[in-house]
Design an enzyme around this catalytic site. Structure first.
Site, PDB file in Angstrom:
ATOM      1  N   LYS A 156      17.809  -6.617  -3.587  1.00  0.00           N
ATOM      2  CA  LYS A 156      16.852  -7.338  -4.296  1.00  0.00           C
ATOM      3  C   LYS A 156      15.828  -6.244  -4.659  1.00  0.00           C
ATOM      4  O   LYS A 156      14.851  -6.237  -3.601  1.00  0.00           O
ATOM      5  CB  LYS A 156      16.490  -8.499  -3.646  1.00  0.00           C
ATOM      6  N   GLU A 231      10.342  -1.345   7.651  1.00  0.00           N
ATOM      7  CA  GLU A 231       9.097  -0.373   7.262  1.00  0.00           C
ATOM      8  C   GLU A 231       8.151  -1.130   6.797  1.00  0.00           C
ATOM      9  O   GLU A 231       8.346  -1.311   5.400  1.00  0.00           O
ATOM     10  CB  GLU A 231      10.003   0.779   6.324  1.00  0.00           C
ATOM     11  N   CYS A 265       2.641   3.040   1.737  1.00  0.00           N
ATOM     12  CA  CYS A 265       2.373   2.999   3.010  1.00  0.00           C
ATOM     13  C   CYS A 265       1.824   4.116   3.941  1.00  0.00           C
ATOM     14  O   CYS A 265       1.207   3.630   4.754  1.00  0.00           O
ATOM     15  CB  CYS A 265       3.703   2.317   3.650  1.00  0.00           C
ATOM     16  N   GLU A 365      -5.390  -2.570   5.680  1.00  0.00           N
ATOM     17  CA  GLU A 365      -4.544  -1.502   4.460  1.00  0.00           C
ATOM     18  C   GLU A 365      -5.270  -1.672   3.313  1.00  0.00           C
ATOM     19  O   GLU A 365      -5.489  -2.766   2.803  1.00  0.00           O
ATOM     20  CB  GLU A 365      -3.301  -1.791   4.428  1.00  0.00           C
TER      21      GLU A 365
END
Ligand code: SIN
Length: 462
Positions: A156, A231, A265, A365
């Protein structure tokens, strides 16, 4: 049937509307992928390898078209999109070779009347959920080892950027990889995730995205004891020591921080500089950052494209505002170009000095082009600051002293470390994080392991 509108984040223009599949259609795709496994897993490894190699060549033939599509839907500068296509085919090339190297082994038994043989088998049907920030590379990083191992694959893609990922898979069909061996489905993320984790036919879930969603998928995957590779988020520290080559550190920090407008990331998120060089580093870094051009990624010379959506933009602005309210100073940036109606959000690359650990940006983040700089006195202090996060994906440091380098390598709790290197990602190396940044590794020889089961045969009576 509900539709997903894919728009260009740089202009707000509608690129395409695509239909979401119903739950029944997704279930059918899973059933087909499961059936296709019987045949694909029996195809010899050399033939699977040949097909993956052909897929890679087909993608390269269409590189320009695919890169443009990626820039249109994601916003990243065209040159970065081209780089991502190369990065994606590097995964296909690497795993086309690894398909031929799935070795078993024999183990000396404790009696001459026995032989022990270990073989490796593909795990089964794999389901993937891929992110919007690297629409084809993250797909390639998962699909290539899965297909090489003999697994079938269903993905997806992110609803913000499904088009380049879908096109990437269409090239696999063009070279003869059967449709049920690799499939894409479109639907609401949460719904598709639940269908994937509830399915007994799916043996593995692989996900790149936020830690919050990763945790949910891990919890749900326990129902059918599915294997997982995750991840997840990062909050990368970048340490510049007193002996570092400042020019190199500046140049590599720009690369590590501003790739994909900071929406990566492994982006450097906390820049930790020794007090004796912090002024020199900050001044040189700010002057390089000033040169970065912001705009529509399709235009020549653009370095920083738009932020993917309003939610991402708001988070970045809140972090900048919070830092400034608590005493930080913006040397460059803290400028925005926004058209809410069209859905266009640009953040100018921002360098913050006088940053302290009280500021949100040091804990969350950012996923945007903001570089907060803090100073440190001792190496122990720098390491403590770097490790003071639940994340453990990537870390960077700059030093020319090998003892300092090894000390930092030994003490930093991160899965990927760049030493004098702001771009360590590579198809031939293991990518993945410690702590809340994930489970498992993708890329390199490690990256095919999660798609294989181990079977042990003990032969007696010899
Ligand atoms: C990511 O942001 O998750 C991937 C970046 C990379 O592969 O370098």
């Amino acid at each position: 049937m509900s539709k997903i509108k894919v728009t260009n984040p740089a202009t707000g223009e509608l690129i395409e509307e695509i239909s979401m599949q119903s739950n029944a259609e997704i279930e059918l795709a899973i059933k087909n992928g499961h059936q296709a496994f019987q045949k694909w897993s029996k195809l010899d490894a050399h033939e699977r390898s040949r097909l993956i190699q052909a897929w890679s060549a087909k993608v390269q033939e269409n590189k320009e078209e695919l890169a443009k599509l990626m820039t249109l839907e994601n916003g990243k500068p065209l040159n970065e999109a081209r780089g991502e296509i190369d990065y994606s085919t590097a995964y296909l090339d690497w795993y086309a070779e690894e398909a031929k190297r799935v070795y078993g082994r024999t183990i000396p038994a404790n009696t001459n009347s026995k032989r022990i043989i270990v073989t490796r088998e593909p795990i089964g049907l794999v389901a993937a959920i891929t992110p919007w920030n690297f629409p084809t590379a993250m797909m390639a990083r998962k699909a290539a080892p899965a297909l090489a191992a003999g697994c079938t694959f269903i993905v997806k893609p992110a609803s913000e950027t499904p088009l380049s990922g879908m096109k990437f898979i269409d090239y696999a069909y063009e070279v003869g990889i059967p449709k049920d061996v690799i499939q894409y489905v479109m639907g609401e993320g949460k719904v598709v995730g639940e269908i994937f984790t509830k399915s007994e036919r799916i043996r593995k879930i692989t996900f790149t995205g936020s830690t919050a969603v990763g945790k949910q998928l891990i919890a749900n995957s326990s129902e059918n004891i599915q294997h997982v590779t995750m991840e997840l988020g990062g909050h990368a520290p970048l340490i510049v020591t007193e002996d570092a080559d400042i020019e190199l550190a500046v140049q590599q920090t720009v690369a590590a921080k501003f790739r994909n407008a900071g929406q990566t990331c492994v982006c450097a998120n906390r820049i930790i500089v020794h007090e004796s060089v912090v002024d020199e580093f900050t001044e040189k870094f700010a002057s390089e950052v000033k040169k970065l051009e912001v705009g529509n990624g399709l235009k020549e010379g653009i370095d920083i494209g738009p932020i993917i959506n309003e939610k991402g933009y708001n988070k970045i602005v809140e972090q900048i505002e919070d830092a400034i309210a608590k005493g930080a100073e913006a040397l460059v940036g803290n400028q925005f170009q926004v058209d809410k109606e069209k859905g266009c959000f640009f953040v100018y690359p921002t360098v913050l000095k006088n940053v302290t650990t009280e500021m949100t940006i040091m804990h969350e983040e950012t996923f945007g082009p903001v570089a907060p700089i803090v100073s440190y006195k001792t190496l122990e202090e720098a390491v403590e600051l770097a490790n003071s996060t639940p994340y453990g994906l990537a870390a960077y440091f700059f030093t020319n002293d090998y003892r300092v380098g090894h000390y930092l390598h030994d003490h930093l709790q991160f899965g990927i470390i760049g030493w004098n290197d702001g771009g360590p990602s590579a198809a031939h190396a293991p990518f993945g994080g410690m702590k809340e940044s994930g489970l498992g590794r993708e890329g390199g020889i490690e990256g095919i392991e999660p798609y294989l089961e181990t079977k042990y045969l003990s032969i007696g009576g010899l």
